[in-house]
Write an enzyme that holds these catalytic residues in place. Structure first.
Site, PDB file in Angstrom:
ATOM      1  CG  ASP A 107      -2.034  -0.924   1.230  1.00 20.28           C
ATOM      2  OD1 ASP A 107      -2.376  -1.424   0.146  1.00 20.28           O
ATOM      3  OD2 ASP A 107      -2.614  -1.186   2.309  1.00 20.28           O
ATOM      4  NE  ARG A 157      -4.715  -1.599  -4.345  1.00 21.56           N
ATOM      5  CZ  ARG A 157      -4.297  -1.950  -3.119  1.00 21.56           C
ATOM      6  NH1 ARG A 157      -3.827  -1.047  -2.272  1.00 21.56           N
ATOM      7  NH2 ARG A 157      -4.335  -3.210  -2.742  1.00 21.56           N
TER       8      ARG A 157
HETATM    9  P1  FDA Z   1     -14.159   9.604  -4.118  1.00 22.71           P
HETATM   10  O1  FDA Z   1     -14.261   9.550  -2.620  1.00 22.71           O
HETATM   11  O2  FDA Z   1     -13.126  10.499  -4.719  1.00 22.71           O
HETATM   12  O3  FDA Z   1     -15.566   9.962  -4.694  1.00 22.71           O
HETATM   13  C1  FDA Z   1     -15.744  10.360  -6.059  1.00 22.71           C
HETATM   14  C2  FDA Z   1     -17.155  10.019  -6.493  1.00 22.71           C
HETATM   15  O4  FDA Z   1     -17.294   8.603  -6.559  1.00 22.71           O
HETATM   16  C3  FDA Z   1     -18.237  10.480  -5.528  1.00 22.71           C
HETATM   17  O5  FDA Z   1     -18.586  11.808  -5.729  1.00 22.71           O
HETATM   18  C4  FDA Z   1     -19.350   9.513  -5.854  1.00 22.71           C
HETATM   19  O6  FDA Z   1     -19.991   9.889  -7.039  1.00 22.71           O
HETATM   20  C5  FDA Z   1     -18.594   8.224  -6.131  1.00 22.71           C
HETATM   21  N1  FDA Z   1     -18.480   7.422  -4.902  1.00 22.71           N
HETATM   22  C6  FDA Z   1     -17.437   7.350  -4.070  1.00 22.71           C
HETATM   23  N2  FDA Z   1     -17.680   6.518  -3.043  1.00 22.71           N
HETATM   24  C7  FDA Z   1     -18.933   6.074  -3.227  1.00 22.71           C
HETATM   25  C8  FDA Z   1     -19.779   5.192  -2.499  1.00 22.71           C
HETATM   26  N3  FDA Z   1     -19.378   4.590  -1.377  1.00 22.71           N
HETATM   27  N4  FDA Z   1     -21.031   4.980  -2.967  1.00 22.71           N
HETATM   28  C9  FDA Z   1     -21.450   5.587  -4.100  1.00 22.71           C
HETATM   29  N5  FDA Z   1     -20.697   6.427  -4.833  1.00 22.71           N
HETATM   30  C10 FDA Z   1     -19.450   6.659  -4.410  1.00 22.71           C
HETATM   31  N6  FDA Z   1      -5.272   5.249  -0.768  1.00 22.71           N
HETATM   32  C11 FDA Z   1      -3.958   5.433  -0.494  1.00 22.71           C
HETATM   33  O7  FDA Z   1      -3.537   6.575  -0.238  1.00 22.71           O
HETATM   34  N7  FDA Z   1      -3.105   4.371  -0.492  1.00 22.71           N
HETATM   35  C12 FDA Z   1      -3.507   3.113  -0.787  1.00 22.71           C
HETATM   36  O8  FDA Z   1      -2.694   2.186  -0.778  1.00 22.71           O
HETATM   37  C13 FDA Z   1      -4.895   2.921  -1.092  1.00 22.71           C
HETATM   38  N8  FDA Z   1      -5.385   1.680  -1.392  1.00 22.71           N
HETATM   39  C14 FDA Z   1      -6.686   1.554  -1.835  1.00 22.71           C
HETATM   40  C15 FDA Z   1      -7.157   0.313  -2.263  1.00 22.71           C
HETATM   41  C16 FDA Z   1      -8.444   0.203  -2.775  1.00 22.71           C
HETATM   42  C17 FDA Z   1      -8.934  -1.117  -3.271  1.00 22.71           C
HETATM   43  C18 FDA Z   1      -9.284   1.355  -2.855  1.00 22.71           C
HETATM   44  C19 FDA Z   1     -10.655   1.295  -3.449  1.00 22.71           C
HETATM   45  C20 FDA Z   1      -8.836   2.561  -2.388  1.00 22.71           C
HETATM   46  C21 FDA Z   1      -7.558   2.675  -1.860  1.00 22.71           C
HETATM   47  N9  FDA Z   1      -7.096   3.895  -1.371  1.00 22.71           N
HETATM   48  C22 FDA Z   1      -5.757   4.031  -1.071  1.00 22.71           C
HETATM   49  C23 FDA Z   1      -8.055   5.010  -1.126  1.00 22.71           C
HETATM   50  C24 FDA Z   1      -8.126   5.936  -2.313  1.00 22.71           C
HETATM   51  O9  FDA Z   1      -6.919   6.631  -2.460  1.00 22.71           O
HETATM   52  C25 FDA Z   1      -9.259   6.968  -2.135  1.00 22.71           C
HETATM   53  O10 FDA Z   1      -8.996   7.733  -0.998  1.00 22.71           O
HETATM   54  C26 FDA Z   1     -10.637   6.360  -2.009  1.00 22.71           C
HETATM   55  O11 FDA Z   1     -10.807   5.253  -2.863  1.00 22.71           O
HETATM   56  C27 FDA Z   1     -11.710   7.428  -2.353  1.00 22.71           C
HETATM   57  O12 FDA Z   1     -11.630   7.809  -3.697  1.00 22.71           O
HETATM   58  P2  FDA Z   1     -12.661   7.247  -4.810  1.00 22.71           P
HETATM   59  O13 FDA Z   1     -12.039   7.442  -6.150  1.00 22.71           O
HETATM   60  O14 FDA Z   1     -13.014   5.855  -4.464  1.00 22.71           O
HETATM   61  O15 FDA Z   1     -13.968   8.108  -4.671  1.00 22.71           O
END
Ligand code: FDA
Length: 280
Positions: A107, A157
């Site tokens: 990670d 990733r």
């Molecule tokens: P974000 O929170 O940016 O949301 C963007 C849009 O997506 C929202 O406005 C909504 O439309 C939709 N959305 C998001 N969540 C939703 C929900 N629960 N339900 C419905 N819609 C939703 N970080 C890090 O710094 N180091 C790491 O090693 C990892 N590892 C990691 C592994 C995996 C498998 C995942 C999924 C994530 C990580 N992360 C991580 C976290 C990552 O960096 C990030 O902070 C989160 O995934 C949030 O970003 P998103 O792109 O998912 O949606």
């Protein structure tokens, strides 16, 4: 009470509980990457304990047949105690995982650790092909890091990044982050690298689907990843459509920092917690 609501994001206190959830995900054609919760440990004893838990986990994973991988944070392996120390501890983990054919992903933590994490990854990568890394699209440096990983064909990733970083280090605007995210993913795919698209963001998911429509062979290189407890229906739907889908499944007792990052990320997660408290 917090512990009760944290259950939404944490798959159990121990490997057996987590593996029950892994089995249920597998029934929905969702693979798992298991994470033993823990970070920023400050004693060698805590590092030894984490290694012992990973040993236990590898044993159990190899008995399940669910093709699970694991994810690990270097500060859980003593990165704060020294880079060489941490590297030797990661080597121990990789030597346990390799004979069982278990993929290990490092990670990515906050930016003060980025270079050291990449250095440790690079030092072990050629010896352990089943080792991958994470790059965070919000860091200004990440496009260059993605180019390096692409040149090495190293599994990456791609996530947006979960830590609070200053604008000198990281992009702050969501559109800029998405744009860098897409550039990184595309350049990795073009180079033939294995890419995990870690996001719950529909815009990025739809973009990736359109990319795979244009270049169907990239489906062999790309998997979608989401966090345990979030968007299960969406994950199920993607798996049903034939995309490779994996959930990040954390377990253990040191759940608070992970849980806190989930709350910071999204106001709906806070609402969920508040609702849980009121119902209690
Ligand atoms: P974000 O929170 O940016 O949301 C963007 C849009 O997506 C929202 O406005 C909504 O439309 C939709 N959305 C998001 N969540 C939703 C929900 N629960 N339900 C419905 N819609 C939703 N970080 C890090 O710094 N180091 C790491 O090693 C990892 N590892 C990691 C592994 C995996 C498998 C995942 C999924 C994530 C990580 N992360 C991580 C976290 C990552 O960096 C990030 O902070 C989160 O995934 C949030 O970003 P998103 O792109 O998912 O949606």
């Amino acid at each position: 009470m917090l512990e009760f609501v944290a259950k939404r994001f944490v798959a159990g206190q121990n490997a057996d509980q987590a593996l029950i959830n892994v089995a249920s995900l597998y029934e929905d054609s969702i693979l798992s990457t298991l994470d033993v919760l823990g970070e920023n440990v400050s004693s060698e004893g805590d590092v030894a304990q984490a290694i012992s838990e990973y040993r236990n986990l590898f044993e159990k994973i190899s008995n399940t047949g669910f093709q699970s991988s694991v994810s690990i944070k270097l500060t859980q392996l003593g990165l704060d105690l020294g880079q060489e120390f941490c590297q030797s501890k990661l080597r121990e983990i990789l030597e346990m995982a390799a004979p069982k054919n278990i993929f290990v992903r490092i990670d990515m933590e906050s930016s003060e650790y980025t270079q050291r994490t990449i250095d440790i990854f690079l030092s072990l990568r050629s010896e352990f092909p089943l080792l991958g890394i994470v790059l965070q699209a919000y860091l200004h440096r990440s496009l260059k890091d993605a180019q390096l990983m692409a040149s090495l064909n190293a599994p990456v990733r791609v996530c947006k990044g979960a830590y609070k970083e200053p604008s000198s280090v990281a992009l702050q605007n969501m559109e800029d982050i998405r744009s860098q995210y897409k550039k990184m993913v595309e350049l990795l795919l073009v180079s033939g690298t294995q890419v995990a698209l870690a996001t719950h963001d529909d815009e990025l998911i739809e973009w990736a689907k359109s990319l795979l429509k244009r270049e169907p062979l990239w489906a062999q290189q790309l998997e979608f990843q989401m966090l345990y407890g979030l968007r299960r229906q969406k994950a199920k739907e993607l798996a049903r459509m034939g995309y490779r889908m994996r959930a990040y499944v954390p377990y253990g007792k040191s759940w608070f920092p992970y849980f806190y990052r989930r709350l910071r990320e999204r106001k709906e997660n806070i609402l969920f917690v508040l609702k849980g408290m009121v119902q209690d």
